[in-house]
Design an enzyme around this catalytic site. Structure first.
Site, PDB file in Angstrom:
ATOM      1  N   PRO A   1      -0.435 -38.400 -37.038  1.00 22.57           N
ATOM      2  CA  PRO A   1      -0.330 -37.295 -38.009  1.00 22.57           C
ATOM      3  C   PRO A   1      -0.927 -35.953 -37.589  1.00 22.57           C
ATOM      4  O   PRO A   1      -1.900 -35.474 -38.161  1.00 22.57           O
ATOM      5  CB  PRO A   1      -1.053 -37.865 -39.229  1.00 22.57           C
ATOM      6  N   CYS A   2      -0.291 -35.324 -36.612  1.00 21.20           N
ATOM      7  CA  CYS A   2      -0.754 -34.006 -36.183  1.00 21.20           C
ATOM      8  C   CYS A   2      -0.524 -32.950 -37.269  1.00 21.20           C
ATOM      9  O   CYS A   2      -1.136 -31.885 -37.233  1.00 21.20           O
ATOM     10  CB  CYS A   2      -0.100 -33.602 -34.870  1.00 21.20           C
TER      11      CYS A   2
END
Length: 177
Positions: free
Chosen positions: A141-142
């Protein structure tokens, strides 16, 4: 980089409501999640660079478990992924990507937070570069990384996609989905 030739790389187009992006997996796991509404070429060029000499094959059945978990996430029903990943990077990139997976659903960390978490507080720019190279959007989850002052910063999927993902996790898109 290890040799990964003579293998089949599978892909499909995930299309769910207004979401549309390509995903790729090797025999080992999910390798790539594309940007929202980007052409096939974005994905095929990435595969050519990362898996040279491998055959790219559309296989919706082989990709079904990846699609299912991503759709559950987009529906707000899944906060963590159980599908296997197959991503490759430098040791530093892998450390940063692992740290991204530690950001709790619905929360955000800054680039400085990530640098501190991996015990490299002076490496904020390098952290940003590693985050930008993350091949599997959403699942690593950047999108949960923001600027130190709370502003939204770059995202391979585009700031609109990043905003929508953050809104989804905060419950703001619950009515829409």
């Amino acid at each position: 980089m290890e040799s990964r030739t003579n293998a089949i790389i599978y892909w499909t187009l995930l299309a769910y409501k207004e979401w549309s992006f390509y995903i790729v997996a090797s025999e080992k796991g999910l390798s790539y999640v594309g940007s929202q509404q980007k052409p096939f070429e974005e994905m095929s060029e990435w595969v050519t660079r990362r898996f040279p000499g491998n055959e790219l094959v559309q296989d919706d059945e082989k990709m079904a478990s990846y699609v299912q978990e991503l759709i559950e996430y987009l529906q707000g029903k899944r906060q963590m992924f159980s599908i296997p990943f197959d991503y490759h990077g430098t040791p530093f990139q892998l450390t940063v990507w692992k740290a991204l997976c530690e950001i709790p659903y619905g929360q955000t960390w800054s680039y400085s937070d990530i640098a501190t978490y991996i015990q490299k507080p002076a490496a904020v720019r390098a952290v940003g570069t590693a985050i930008g190279a993350n091949p599997i959007l959403i699942t690593v989850p950047c999108h949960r990384v923001i600027g130190k002052n709370g502003t939204l910063t770059g995202y391979r999927g585009g700031l609109e996609m990043k905003t929508r993902l953050l809104n989804l996790e905060s419950g703001k898109l619950a009515q829409e989905l």
